[in-house]
Design a protein around this motif. Structure first.
Motif, PDB file in Angstrom:
ATOM      1  N   ASP A 215       0.812  -1.212   0.000  1.00 32.79           N
ATOM      2  CA  ASP A 215       0.000   0.000   0.000  1.00 32.79           C
ATOM      3  C   ASP A 215       0.852   1.272   0.000  1.00 32.79           C
TER       4      ASP A 215
ATOM      5  N   ARG B   9      -2.811   7.910   1.694  1.00 36.47           N
ATOM      6  CA  ARG B   9      -2.819   6.476   1.436  1.00 36.47           C
ATOM      7  C   ARG B   9      -2.925   5.682   2.743  1.00 36.47           C
TER       8      ARG B   9
ATOM      9  N   SER C  34      -5.567   2.799   3.386  1.00 37.46           N
ATOM     10  CA  SER C  34      -5.142   1.433   3.714  1.00 37.46           C
ATOM     11  C   SER C  34      -5.882   0.913   4.938  1.00 37.46           C
TER      12      SER C  34
END
Length: 383
Positions: free
Chosen positions: A323, A357, A361
């Motif tokens: 990720d 991000r 995630s």
């Protein structure tokens, strides 16, 4: 479905298993299931009343192995009231007691091993591992062999568990794990945290949050922090967590010897909004563990949109790498230093994108709702 969780302790100071159980049980209730807890804790402990579901506290129990003569009889009398029993952890009496009580009546039970079969323990504590071999064939091996499923919280944990004992025959299952969504108001919690600890005002904070324990790699973090702190006088390290092992004073000696003791804040255990304030006020979360089954604090950091700096002994390192929400390296001084330097060398735009991000995630992989749903699925399929 009506479930019973059997766990040695639900004391929040004991670390990940108790915290994970607490979060999953709250989600199971939201999903319409009923769950109760059987623990070896004493009934008058404050945290018993604070647990989100009904608790049967049969303690006090003897230290170490936490033997408790009341558990087997309680289970024999009450197990028929539940659709399944969930066991958290092994190597203490509660797991063997479940096997003793249920094996004769064939009641379904499931075991979370919580990384306790990781081969790191075999190499780090060879004498203790030899002692475990003495009762592995007649105790824990049977507990795991006869379980409807042994549940691992990631693929890496499952693969590592196969390497500790050659006598090993189990039914394996893998579920997600994680934590719940943090409360709203992160900026406010961060501001309150800095008000309480004014020495953090204007600092770039590296956060470690977890038990102060040998396996967590706090000594690696201190040495690496001393090295990179030379590059920016604003850098400050916060070490938050309970110290039941007594390791803290040794770590403070290391910090003094390295000359960075004035740039380290030791908060003790943080809970509630103060814990979330620590996460939100930090730039990164660092966990250089020598062994880590999952790392709920990693999921908590991601939930707050914070990149994570972890070792490749934290079993979810592949998910973090896939990720692109942090940096991974060896569980060593050199590896921890490289992680810190990678973070410090990031451009502002790249750091902000990694923060976005991180939260994504968490939502997609590590929200505890998914873990609760998957647990119900495993129980339904295996019964």
């Amino acid at each position: 479905m009506k479930l019973l969780r059997v766990i040695s302790t639900i004391d929040p100071r004991s670390g990940g298993p108790s915290e994970g159980a607490r979060k999953i049980d709250a989600e199971l209730l939201k999903l319409g299931h009923s769950i109760e807890v059987l623990t070896l804790d004493g009934p008058h402990e404050k945290f018993i009343a604070e647990y989100p579901t009904a608790v049967h506290a049969l303690g006090p129990s003897s230290r170490g192995y936490r033997y408790n003569g009341r558990v087997v009889n309680w289970l024999k009398v009450n197990a028929h009231k539940y659709d399944a029993v969930i066991v958290n952890g092994i190597w203490q009496y509660h797991s063997f007691a479940v096997w003793r009580a249920l094996s004769g009546i064939k009641a379904p039970y499931f075991v979370f091993s919580h990384g306790m079969l990781d081969p790191w323990f075999k190499y780090r504590y060879p004498i203790k591992h030899l002692k475990k071999w003495l009762y592995w064939p007649w105790a824990e091996y049977r507990v795991l062999r006869d379980a409807n499923a042994v549940i691992f919280t990631c693929e890496e944990e499952k693969l590592l568990a196969r390497k500790s004992f050659w006598l090993y025959k189990i039914k394996e299952a893998v579920t997600s794990y994680g934590t719940s969504t943090p409360p709203a108001g992160g900026e406010g919690f961060a501001a309150q945290f800095v008000v309480k600890y004014p020495e953090l005002q204007g600092k770039r904070i590296v956060l470690f949050l977890g038990r102060i324990h040998e396996k967590k790699g706090c000594d690696l973090l201190l040495t690496s922090f001393a090295e990179v702190a030379k590059a920016d006088e604003r850098l400050h390290l916060v070490i938050a967590g309970p110290d039941k092992s007594g390791l803290g004073e040794h770590l403070r000696d290391i910090a003094r010897r390295l000359g960075v003791d004035q740039r380290i804040l030791w908060t003790g255990m943080l809970q509630g909004n103060e814990k979330w304030g620590a996460f939100h006020s930090a730039e990164v979360f660092c966990l250089p563990s020598h062994q880590e089954n999952f790392g709920i604090a990693v999921a908590e950091a991601l939930a707050c949109g914070k990149p994570v700096l972890i070792s490749n002994k934290v079993n979810i390192w592949r998910e973090i790498e896939n990720d692109n929400v942090g940096f991974i390296d060896d569980a060593s001084i050199a590896g921890t230093t490289r992680n810190l330097r990678r973070w410090l060398s990031m451009r502002s735009d790249d750091y902000r994108e990694m923060c976005v991000r991180a939260r994504r995630s968490f939502d997609e992989r590590f929200h505890i709702r998914g873990a609760a749903e998957r647990l119900v699925e495993i129980i339904t399929e295996a019964k």
